[in-house]
Motif scaffolding. Structure first.
Motif, PDB file in Angstrom:
ATOM      1  N   TRP A  79     -70.833  81.845  44.792  1.00  0.00           N
ATOM      2  CA  TRP A  79     -70.655  80.388  44.843  1.00  0.00           C
ATOM      3  C   TRP A  79     -71.361  79.675  43.697  1.00  0.00           C
ATOM      4  CZ3 TRP A  79     -71.301  79.372  50.817  1.00  0.00           C
ATOM      5  CH2 TRP A  79     -70.128  79.785  51.455  1.00  0.00           C
ATOM      6  N   LEU A  85     -69.123  74.328  44.874  1.00  0.00           N
ATOM      7  CA  LEU A  85     -69.879  75.018  45.915  1.00  0.00           C
ATOM      8  C   LEU A  85     -71.338  75.260  45.528  1.00  0.00           C
ATOM      9  CD1 LEU A  85     -67.173  77.665  46.895  1.00  0.00           C
ATOM     10  CD2 LEU A  85     -67.843  75.661  48.229  1.00  0.00           C
ATOM     11  N   SER A  89     -74.414  76.997  47.457  1.00  0.00           N
ATOM     12  CA  SER A  89     -75.042  78.177  46.876  1.00  0.00           C
ATOM     13  C   SER A  89     -76.563  78.047  46.885  1.00  0.00           C
ATOM     14  CB  SER A  89     -74.540  78.380  45.441  1.00  0.00           C
ATOM     15  OG  SER A  89     -75.190  79.466  44.833  1.00  0.00           O
ATOM     16  N   ALA A 341     -66.608  83.709  50.771  1.00  0.00           N
ATOM     17  CA  ALA A 341     -66.997  83.710  49.364  1.00  0.00           C
ATOM     18  C   ALA A 341     -66.138  84.655  48.534  1.00  0.00           C
ATOM     19  CB  ALA A 341     -68.463  84.106  49.229  1.00  0.00           C
TER      20      ALA A 341
END
Length: 361
Positions: A79, A85, A89, A341
């Motif tokens: 990520w 994202l 993360s 993911a």
């Protein structure tokens, strides 16, 4: 130890209704981020539970969080490359770092409470031991056993002995990939169900992680395919009876192990939604549901009398929290996060949307 397989199988006889999930769709970045946020919130609460009761958590409980830590590291790396994202993360990275610190402390406590068990299974607590899947497949319903063993002779002692033999930690002179005749028979025995079945799978997963390829281990993938096909069948039966509490632990363990085996059809949104609903919000753990109705409580106690997993080192807290339930839950949830993911929003979880056809068993 005799296992209560007959009653468990009696409970798991109906065909599963294909209940839809109310979670957001995963074919958009927004839906994916929303679902990931829900999973992360649950994992953060579970980590709080681990932190609060760390001196009392057994090795099995710690193993589940070690699996989760590895899943989080992989998710964080994936990520971090996506601008949409990156905030998630960072959140994943913070949780992984906290877990790593807690896991190191847990080993100190395990050395005090159960040093011999820790020595035998310490390899499974090392970073990098649990290898995450890089390719995905689906279970094959044609491999489901026509019938399961009416009596499950699963013994945790026997299983542990075979796992220690495989790890090569029995004594200073033992080597990994050991396989006695008795362990060969136990770990390939057909018709197993419940924990006998999941431990058979665990044996071949660990063999693969240790790099065992000779003899029987040349056929590891065959056994992994066979066992996960039957674990899928049992999970669908657990869904059919509304995830009755005694089936939840093995249900999540099956997702944890078969997810590690690369079987994408264990990652169903409706199963994710069910697991999230079982968490005790205040404690952050998973375990015995809160029951106010006295009669229902008696029913659950009666079921537990026959269905409970008699685990020598299981820790059941007075508030209903279970270390084993929590361990299987966090590793299963971490698997859902890992699959998110691994797959871009356009694809969602691997072939998740079409429901599997009902089993004929």
């Amino acid at each position: 130890m005799a296992s209560p397989a007959p009653l468990l199988l009696l409970l798991l006889t109906a065909l599963p209704p294909l209940w839809p999930s109310s979670l957001p769709r995963l074919d958009t970045a927004e839906g994916k981020a929303t679902v990931a946020g829900l999973i992360l919130s649950a994992l953060e609460r579970a980590t709080f539970f681990l932190e609060e009761r760390l001196p009392e958590i057994n090795l099995d409980g710690v193993v589940g969080f070690r699996v989760l830590e590895g899943q989080l590291r992989s998710v964080q790396a994936e990520w971090a490359q996506d601008p949409l994202l990156q905030s998630l993360s960072l959140r994943v990275g913070t949780l992984a770092a906290k877990l790593e610190s807690l896991l190191q402390t847990s080993i100190f406590y395990l050395k005090l409470s159960d040093p011999e068990y820790l020595r035998e299974f310490q390899p499974t607590l090392l970073p990098g031991f649990w290898k995450l899947p890089r390719a995905w497949t689906r279970t094959n319903a044609s491999l489901v056993y026509p019938t399961f063993e009416p009596e499950d002779s699963f013994s945790e002692d026997s299983s542990d002995s075979c796992l220690v033999e495989l790890l090569g930690t029995r004594n200073d002179s033992s080597q990994p990939c050991g396989l006695s005749d008795s362990c060969r028979a136990l770990m390939t025995k057909p018709g197993c169900s419940a924990y006998c079945l999941s431990h058979q799978l665990l044996f071949f997963l660990w063999a693969r992680m240790k790099g065992c390829t000779e003899g029987l281990f040349h056929h590891s993938q065959h056994y992994i395919d066979l066992f996960c096909a039957n674990m899928m069948d049992l999970n669908r039966r657990a869904e059919a009876i509304g995830y009755a509490y005694p089936t939840r632990d093995i249900f999540m363990e099956n997702i944890m192990f078969c997810g590690m085996g690369g079987f994408s059809d264990f990652y169903k949104l409706r199963w994710l939604e069910a697991i999230l609903s079982w968490q005790k919000v205040q404690e952050g753990c998973f375990g015995k549901p809160d029951v106010k109705d006295e009669e229902l409580s008696k029913v659950i106690q009666y079921q537990q009398h026959f269905l409970r997993r008699v685990k020598r080192r299981e820790k059941q807290f007075t508030d209903g929290c279970s270390t084993h339930n929590t361990a299987t839950a966090v590793a299963a949830l971490g698997g859902f996060l890992y699959v998110l993911a691994e797959n871009p929003p356009a694809h969602g979880m691997p072939r998740l949307s079409p429901p599997s056809p009902p089993s004929s068993h």
